[in-house]
Scaffold this motif. Structure first.
Motif, PDB file in Angstrom:
ATOM      1  N   ASP A   1      72.806 166.300  57.074  1.00 45.31           N
ATOM      2  CA  ASP A   1      73.009 165.046  57.773  1.00 45.31           C
ATOM      3  C   ASP A   1      74.440 164.807  58.361  1.00 45.31           C
ATOM      4  OD1 ASP A   1      70.370 164.414  57.220  1.00 45.31           O
ATOM      5  OD2 ASP A   1      70.812 162.469  56.697  1.00 45.31           O
TER       6      ASP A   1
ATOM      7  N   LEU B   1      82.480 160.920  54.482  1.00 46.75           N
ATOM      8  CA  LEU B   1      81.077 160.941  55.517  1.00 46.75           C
ATOM      9  C   LEU B   1      79.856 160.704  54.513  1.00 46.75           C
ATOM     10  CD1 LEU B   1      81.823 163.698  58.139  1.00 46.75           C
ATOM     11  CD2 LEU B   1      82.094 161.277  58.287  1.00 46.75           C
TER      12      LEU B   1
ATOM     13  N   ARG C   1      79.407 157.493  53.078  1.00 54.84           N
ATOM     14  CA  ARG C   1      78.592 156.697  54.025  1.00 54.84           C
ATOM     15  C   ARG C   1      77.286 157.059  53.941  1.00 54.84           C
ATOM     16  NH1 ARG C   1      80.592 152.776  57.911  1.00 54.84           N
ATOM     17  NH2 ARG C   1      78.774 151.593  58.149  1.00 54.84           N
TER      18      ARG C   1
ATOM     19  N   GLY D   1      75.596 155.675  50.573  1.00 53.30           N
ATOM     20  CA  GLY D   1      75.549 154.302  50.570  1.00 53.30           C
ATOM     21  C   GLY D   1      74.580 153.518  51.490  1.00 53.30           C
ATOM     22  N   THR D   2      74.377 154.460  52.462  1.00 58.88           N
ATOM     23  CA  THR D   2      73.396 153.915  53.501  1.00 58.88           C
ATOM     24  C   THR D   2      71.893 154.428  53.341  1.00 58.88           C
ATOM     25  OG1 THR D   2      75.258 153.767  54.930  1.00 58.88           O
ATOM     26  CG2 THR D   2      73.243 153.546  56.017  1.00 58.88           C
ATOM     27  N   LYS D   3      71.786 155.481  52.869  1.00 55.81           N
ATOM     28  CA  LYS D   3      70.352 156.282  53.058  1.00 55.81           C
ATOM     29  C   LYS D   3      69.868 156.495  51.765  1.00 55.81           C
ATOM     30  CE  LYS D   3      69.179 158.998  56.534  1.00 55.81           C
ATOM     31  NZ  LYS D   3      69.147 160.188  57.414  1.00 55.81           N
TER      32      LYS D   3
ATOM     33  N   TYR E   1      78.738 159.762  62.902  1.00 58.92           N
ATOM     34  CA  TYR E   1      79.160 159.031  61.903  1.00 58.92           C
ATOM     35  C   TYR E   1      80.448 158.468  62.192  1.00 58.92           C
ATOM     36  CZ  TYR E   1      75.827 160.582  58.320  1.00 58.92           C
ATOM     37  OH  TYR E   1      74.776 160.992  57.389  1.00 58.92           O
ATOM     38  N   LEU E   2      81.264 158.764  62.967  1.00 59.32           N
ATOM     39  CA  LEU E   2      82.548 158.468  63.568  1.00 59.32           C
ATOM     40  C   LEU E   2      82.221 157.052  64.031  1.00 59.32           C
ATOM     41  CD1 LEU E   2      84.476 161.522  64.370  1.00 59.32           C
ATOM     42  CD2 LEU E   2      84.228 160.483  62.110  1.00 59.32           C
TER      43      LEU E   2
ATOM     44  N   LEU F   1      80.133 154.663  63.388  1.00 56.24           N
ATOM     45  CA  LEU F   1      79.823 153.725  62.439  1.00 56.24           C
ATOM     46  C   LEU F   1      80.905 152.468  62.554  1.00 56.24           C
ATOM     47  CD1 LEU F   1      77.877 155.778  59.761  1.00 56.24           C
ATOM     48  CD2 LEU F   1      76.797 153.939  61.235  1.00 56.24           C
ATOM     49  N   GLN F   2      80.586 151.164  62.425  1.00 58.22           N
ATOM     50  CA  GLN F   2      81.368 150.190  62.412  1.00 58.22           C
ATOM     51  C   GLN F   2      81.724 149.783  60.771  1.00 58.22           C
ATOM     52  OE1 GLN F   2      82.620 148.929  65.414  1.00 58.22           O
ATOM     53  NE2 GLN F   2      81.859 150.861  66.065  1.00 58.22           N
ATOM     54  N   GLY F   3      82.867 149.803  60.612  1.00 60.19           N
ATOM     55  CA  GLY F   3      83.297 149.314  59.119  1.00 60.19           C
ATOM     56  C   GLY F   3      82.428 150.104  58.180  1.00 60.19           C
ATOM     57  N   SER F   4      82.591 149.358  56.895  1.00 55.24           N
ATOM     58  CA  SER F   4      81.584 150.136  55.877  1.00 55.24           C
ATOM     59  C   SER F   4      80.311 149.418  55.933  1.00 55.24           C
ATOM     60  CB  SER F   4      82.268 150.315  54.701  1.00 55.24           C
ATOM     61  OG  SER F   4      82.722 149.433  54.029  1.00 55.24           O
ATOM     62  N   TYR F   5      79.427 149.878  55.068  1.00 55.04           N
ATOM     63  CA  TYR F   5      78.091 149.157  54.815  1.00 55.04           C
ATOM     64  C   TYR F   5      78.543 147.660  54.488  1.00 55.04           C
ATOM     65  CZ  TYR F   5      73.272 148.441  52.879  1.00 55.04           C
ATOM     66  OH  TYR F   5      72.220 147.834  52.582  1.00 55.04           O
TER      67      TYR F   5
ATOM     68  N   GLY G   1      65.631 154.731  55.840  1.00 58.27           N
ATOM     69  CA  GLY G   1      66.713 155.657  56.545  1.00 58.27           C
ATOM     70  C   GLY G   1      66.069 157.176  56.855  1.00 58.27           C
TER      71      GLY G   1
ATOM     72  N   VAL H   1      70.463 148.696  57.373  1.00 62.35           N
ATOM     73  CA  VAL H   1      70.231 150.135  57.215  1.00 62.35           C
ATOM     74  C   VAL H   1      69.357 150.655  58.185  1.00 62.35           C
ATOM     75  CG1 VAL H   1      68.746 151.825  55.818  1.00 62.35           C
ATOM     76  CG2 VAL H   1      70.309 149.864  54.738  1.00 62.35           C
TER      77      VAL H   1
ATOM     78  N   ASP I   1      71.968 151.311  61.246  1.00 61.24           N
ATOM     79  CA  ASP I   1      73.154 152.410  60.736  1.00 61.24           C
ATOM     80  C   ASP I   1      72.665 153.869  60.519  1.00 61.24           C
ATOM     81  OD1 ASP I   1      75.040 150.196  60.592  1.00 61.24           O
ATOM     82  OD2 ASP I   1      75.374 150.552  58.531  1.00 61.24           O
ATOM     83  N   THR I   2      71.317 153.841  60.069  1.00 57.11           N
ATOM     84  CA  THR I   2      70.722 155.211  60.013  1.00 57.11           C
ATOM     85  C   THR I   2      70.414 155.842  61.520  1.00 57.11           C
ATOM     86  OG1 THR I   2      68.456 154.316  59.583  1.00 57.11           O
ATOM     87  CG2 THR I   2      69.878 154.970  57.897  1.00 57.11           C
TER      88      THR I   2
ATOM     89  N   MET J   1      73.902 157.209  62.887  1.00 55.58           N
ATOM     90  CA  MET J   1      73.963 158.324  62.271  1.00 55.58           C
ATOM     91  C   MET J   1      72.956 159.518  62.926  1.00 55.58           C
ATOM     92  SD  MET J   1      73.858 157.460  58.292  1.00 55.58           S
ATOM     93  CE  MET J   1      75.414 156.649  57.539  1.00 55.58           C
TER      94      MET J   1
END
Lengths: 404, 404
Positions: A117, A278, A281, A284-286, B8-9, B11-15, B113, B134, B137-138, B141
Motif C-alpha cells: 500500500d 507512511l 499512517r 493507524g488508519t486501516k 499518502y503525502l 493526507l492532511q495532518g494525522s488521524y 479501509g 477512515v 482517508d483510505t 491513500m
C-alpha cells in the motif's frame, strides 16, 4: 456505474492452498476409509506452550474487570510487547531497533500483502522463484505485475530470480534492476538459506541501485547454523534499504492465534519521506491493533519459561525435518532444506510434474504435500514437505513413501 | 529507485484521534493534578460480559491441547460464528444471507479501509459530511479523492452530502452521481439515523444509477426506535447494491478484542463479476483470519446469556446518552443524536469553532470530546460527546459542563 479493480481478474486460479484443500476434501469424500496425512500447508500441530496459555488466561481475566479492561490498543501495539521484541530479537543480536520502528500486527501474511500500500503502483518487483504466493498475488492485485504469460507461467513485469539446484536454491543478483525485492530466509518453500556474507551482498546491491528489500524472516527460529543471520539488520546498511517482517506463527505456534510485526527503520527514506511514517499512517488508519489478549500471549513467548518451551517446539519440528530428510534420502530422493527451516524440498521422481506427484502421493500414500510449481515456474519438478506434522504422522508418512 | 505511494503525502495532518490523544497527553503533563474525563474517542469502558469471558477461557484451554488445538482458520471464518450471525443478525430479521456471504474479520475499521481494494481507482465516492474519517482517508491513500482544497477543507473529487441541522442530520441524494456511497446508520459522529423508508430511497437510487453502497452498521445494537432498519438488507433490492460492515466493538465491547464481519451478497455484480468472489480472494490472500479464541468470543455474544448481558451493556451506555442529552439541554445547549446511537452531537456555543470548543472544554472542564470539524467541513461548529464512559464520569462531566 462503479468499477471494480480489474487487476483481480488477472489472478490465476485461486490461492494455492485453497486449491489443495479442495483436492484433499474431494479425495477424502471419495475415500472415507483412507487416513490422509498432511505434510502440505505450513500449519503447526503442537499446542500453544504453557507460558502462553497462562498469559492468555490472565489477560482474559483482565478483560472481565473494568479496572483492568483494555479497549483500543496503542496504534503501534502495546509497549510491553514492543519492548520484549526490541530486547530479545534485536538488542540481543547487537541490533538497535527503536520502539517506534516496530509495528505489531495480526501476522506476517497480512503485513506482506499490505506493505504494498505504501509503494507506488509503478515499481518493478523481484521475487525468488519459487516463492511464497502472497508476494506475487498481492502485487497482481495492486497492478504491478503486468500480464500473465501462459507459455512461461509467469508475469510479464516481474523479475524472477530462479532458485534451483543449479543456484544451490539461492537467488542470484538480478540482471534487470528491480525497485522492490522480496527475500525470505530461511526460505519458504525451499527450506534453504544464505549466510550473512551472502545477505550483505543483497543489502549492498539494494543500497546501490535504490531498491527496497522486503525481508521475510518468519522462519528465523529454525536457524541452526552459526553463519546464518537472524535479522537482516545484522548486515551493515540494512536500515537504509530493508523492511523486516516477523511472525509468531512458526516460532510459537500462533497460526490460529495471529500475531506478527513489521520493522521499518527511520533511516529508510525515499526523497526525504520516511517509510516508517507512511506505514504508521497506514497502520493507524486501516488497522486497529491485535487483540490485547494476543499481545499478552506474544509477550509470554519472551519470558524465560516461554523461551524454553517454544525452543522445545522448534526442536520437535526440526526432529521431524531430520526424519523426513533421512527417510527420503534412503528412499533415493534428492532433497534439500530442512536444516535451518521446517521445510524439505525434494525433486519429483521419474520426471513427474509437481502436480502429477501431488496426485500420485495423495492417491498412493494418502499424503498431502505442496507442488513446487504452485510457488512459481522454477518450482516445477519439485515438491515441498513440511515438518509441522506430529512426529507419529511424519514417521508414518515417510514409511509410506519408502514403501511406494 | 523505488517510488512511494504519493497519495499518502496528500493526507492532511494525522488521524483525528491521534491528534486528540497528543493534545490530551500534553494537557495532562502540564496539569498533572487535573482529573481529565474523556467522552471523546468511541472506546468502551465496560468489561467484557461473563458469557464472553467464559467462552474465551474455554477456547484458551482448547489451544493448550493437541487434540483441540486450532491452527489456521477457514478463509471466511469459522462456521460456528458465521452460523450464529446468519441466524441472529439476519434470519431473525427476515433476511436470508448465506454462510458464504459472511466474511469474519478483525473489525469494521480494517474492513472499511480494505474494502476499497476490490474497486478501481477510478470511482467517485460520496460521503456524509461530517463522516468517520477512515472512509475518506483510505480513499485518499487509494488516489480516489483528487486534491485537498484548503479554502473549503474538502477534497476536489469527493461528493460531500452535508448532514446539518438544516437536513435534520441526514444526507440528501447527491446532485452529482457517485460510484461508491458510504452510509453509516445509526451515524457516527452525529448519532442520527434514518427510517427504513428513507433508507429504501437510497437503495433504489443506488440500483438506479449503478452505485454501490458501503453500509456501516456498527451501531445497530443501539437502535431503540421501531422504524429504524437494523440491516440494509431489510430494504428491497439491497442485495444488488450494498455491502454491509458489522462490528462487535460497540454491541459487545470488543474494541480491544477485535472482531467484525462484512456481508457481500452474491447478487452484487459488476458486469458479471461477483464482488463476493473478489472479496473472498482478497480475504484469502491478504488476511489470515481472526484468532480462534476471538471467534469463540464472538459466538458467545449470540448465546442466550451473551444476549442478555450485552443488552445490559448497551442499556448502560444509553442511560449515559440520556444523562448527557438532558444535562446539556438543561444547560442551554442545542443537541441531537443519542436516541438510537451512543453519540450526542451538540452545537458549539457562542459561535466557537469546533477546535476552540475542544480547547475550551479541556482547559475549563477537563473534558475531552471530539471536534465536529475533524469529521468534515459541515462538522464545523459541532462537537461530539460519547456515551461510552462510566456512568459516574459521565455524570461528573455533565455537572462540570453545567457549571461552566
Amino acid at each position: 456505474m462503479y468499477k471494480i479493480n480489474e487487476n483481480y481478474l488477472k489472478l490465476q486460479g485461486s490461492y494455492l492452498f485453497s486449491n489443495i484443500a479442495k483436492k484433499v476434501a474431494a479425495f477424502k469424500s471419495e475415500n472415507p476409509d483412507k487416513e490422509v496425512i498432511s505434510l502440505g500447508i505450513g500449519d503447526v500441530t503442537q499446542p500453544l506452550c504453557p507460558a502462553v496459555i497462562e498469559a492468555m488466561h490472565k489477560a482474559v481475566d483482565e478483560m472481565a474487570n473494568a479496572e483492568t479492561f483494555h479497549g483500543y490498543a496503542p496504534d503501534l501495539g502495546y509497549e510491553f510487547l514492543r519492548s520484549a521484541i526490541r530486547k530479545n530479537d534485536y538488542l540481543a543480536r547487537g541490533v538497535d531497533i527503536a520502539l517506534d520502528e516496530i509495528f505489531i500486527s495480526d501476522g506476517a501474511k497480512s503485513d506482506s500483502g499490505n506493505i504494498g500500500d505504501i509503494f507506488s503502483k509503478d515499481n518493478r518487483i523481484a521475487v525468488c522463484d519459487p516463492v511464497y504466493p502472497v508476494y506475487v498475488d498481492t502485487n497482481v492485485m495492486a497492478g504491478r505485475t503486468g500480464e500473465f504469460v501462459k507459455a512461461t507461467e509467469s508475469w510479464s513485469n516481474v523479475i524472477y530470480m530462479p532458485c534451483t539446484k543449479e543456484t544451490n536454491f539461492a537467488p542470484e543478483l538480478p540482471k534487470e534492476t528491480p525497485d522492490i525485492i522480496y527475500l525470505c530466509f530461511p526460505n519458504n518453500p525451499t527450506g534453504s538459506t544464505i549466510t550473512k556474507d551472502e545477505l550483505q551482498k543483497w543489502v549492498d546491491y539494494a543500497n546501490q541501485v535504490g531498491a527496497v528489500i522486503i525481508y521475510d524472516a518468519a522462519y528465523e527460529a529454525y536457524i541452526s547454523e552459526d553463519n546464518v543471520p537472524h535479522t537482516i539488520y545484522e548486515c551493515e546498511g540494512a536500515k537504509t534499504c530493508a523492511i523486516e517482517l516477523r511472525s509468531f506463527s512458526k516460532n510459537a505456534g500462533f497460526t490460529g492465534t495471529r500475531l506478527g510485526f513489521t520493522v521499518i527503520p527511520k533511516e529508510l527514506e525515499s526523497n526525504g519521506t520516511k517509510l516508517n511514517a507512511l506505514w504508521a499512517r497506514r497502520h493507524g488508519t486501516k488497522f486497529n491493533g491485535a487483540p490485547y489478549i494476543i499481545q499478552r500471549a506474544g509477550e509470554a513467548v519472551y519470558t524465560e519459561a516461554g523461551k524454553v518451551q517454544t525452543k522445545e517446539q522448534v526442536a520437535y519440528y526440526m526432529n521431524n525435518a531430520k526424519t523426513i530428510i533421512e527417510g527420503l534420502k534412503s528412499a533415493g530422493y534428492s532433497v534439500s532444506g530442512g536444516v535451518n527451516a521446517p521445510y524439505v524440498w525434494l525433486e519429483t521422481p521419474n520426471g513427474m510434474s509437481s502436480w502429477e506427484f501431488f496426485d500420485y502421493l495423495l492417491a498412493n500414500a494418502n499424503i498431502v504435500g505442496t507442488p513446487g510449481s504452485g510457488f512459481g515456474p522454477s518450482g516445477e519438478g519439485y515438491f515441498r514437505l513440511t515438518a509441522f506434522g506430529t512426529y507419529e504422522n511424519t514417521l508414518k508418512a515417510i514409511e509410506r513413501i519408502k514403501n511406494l
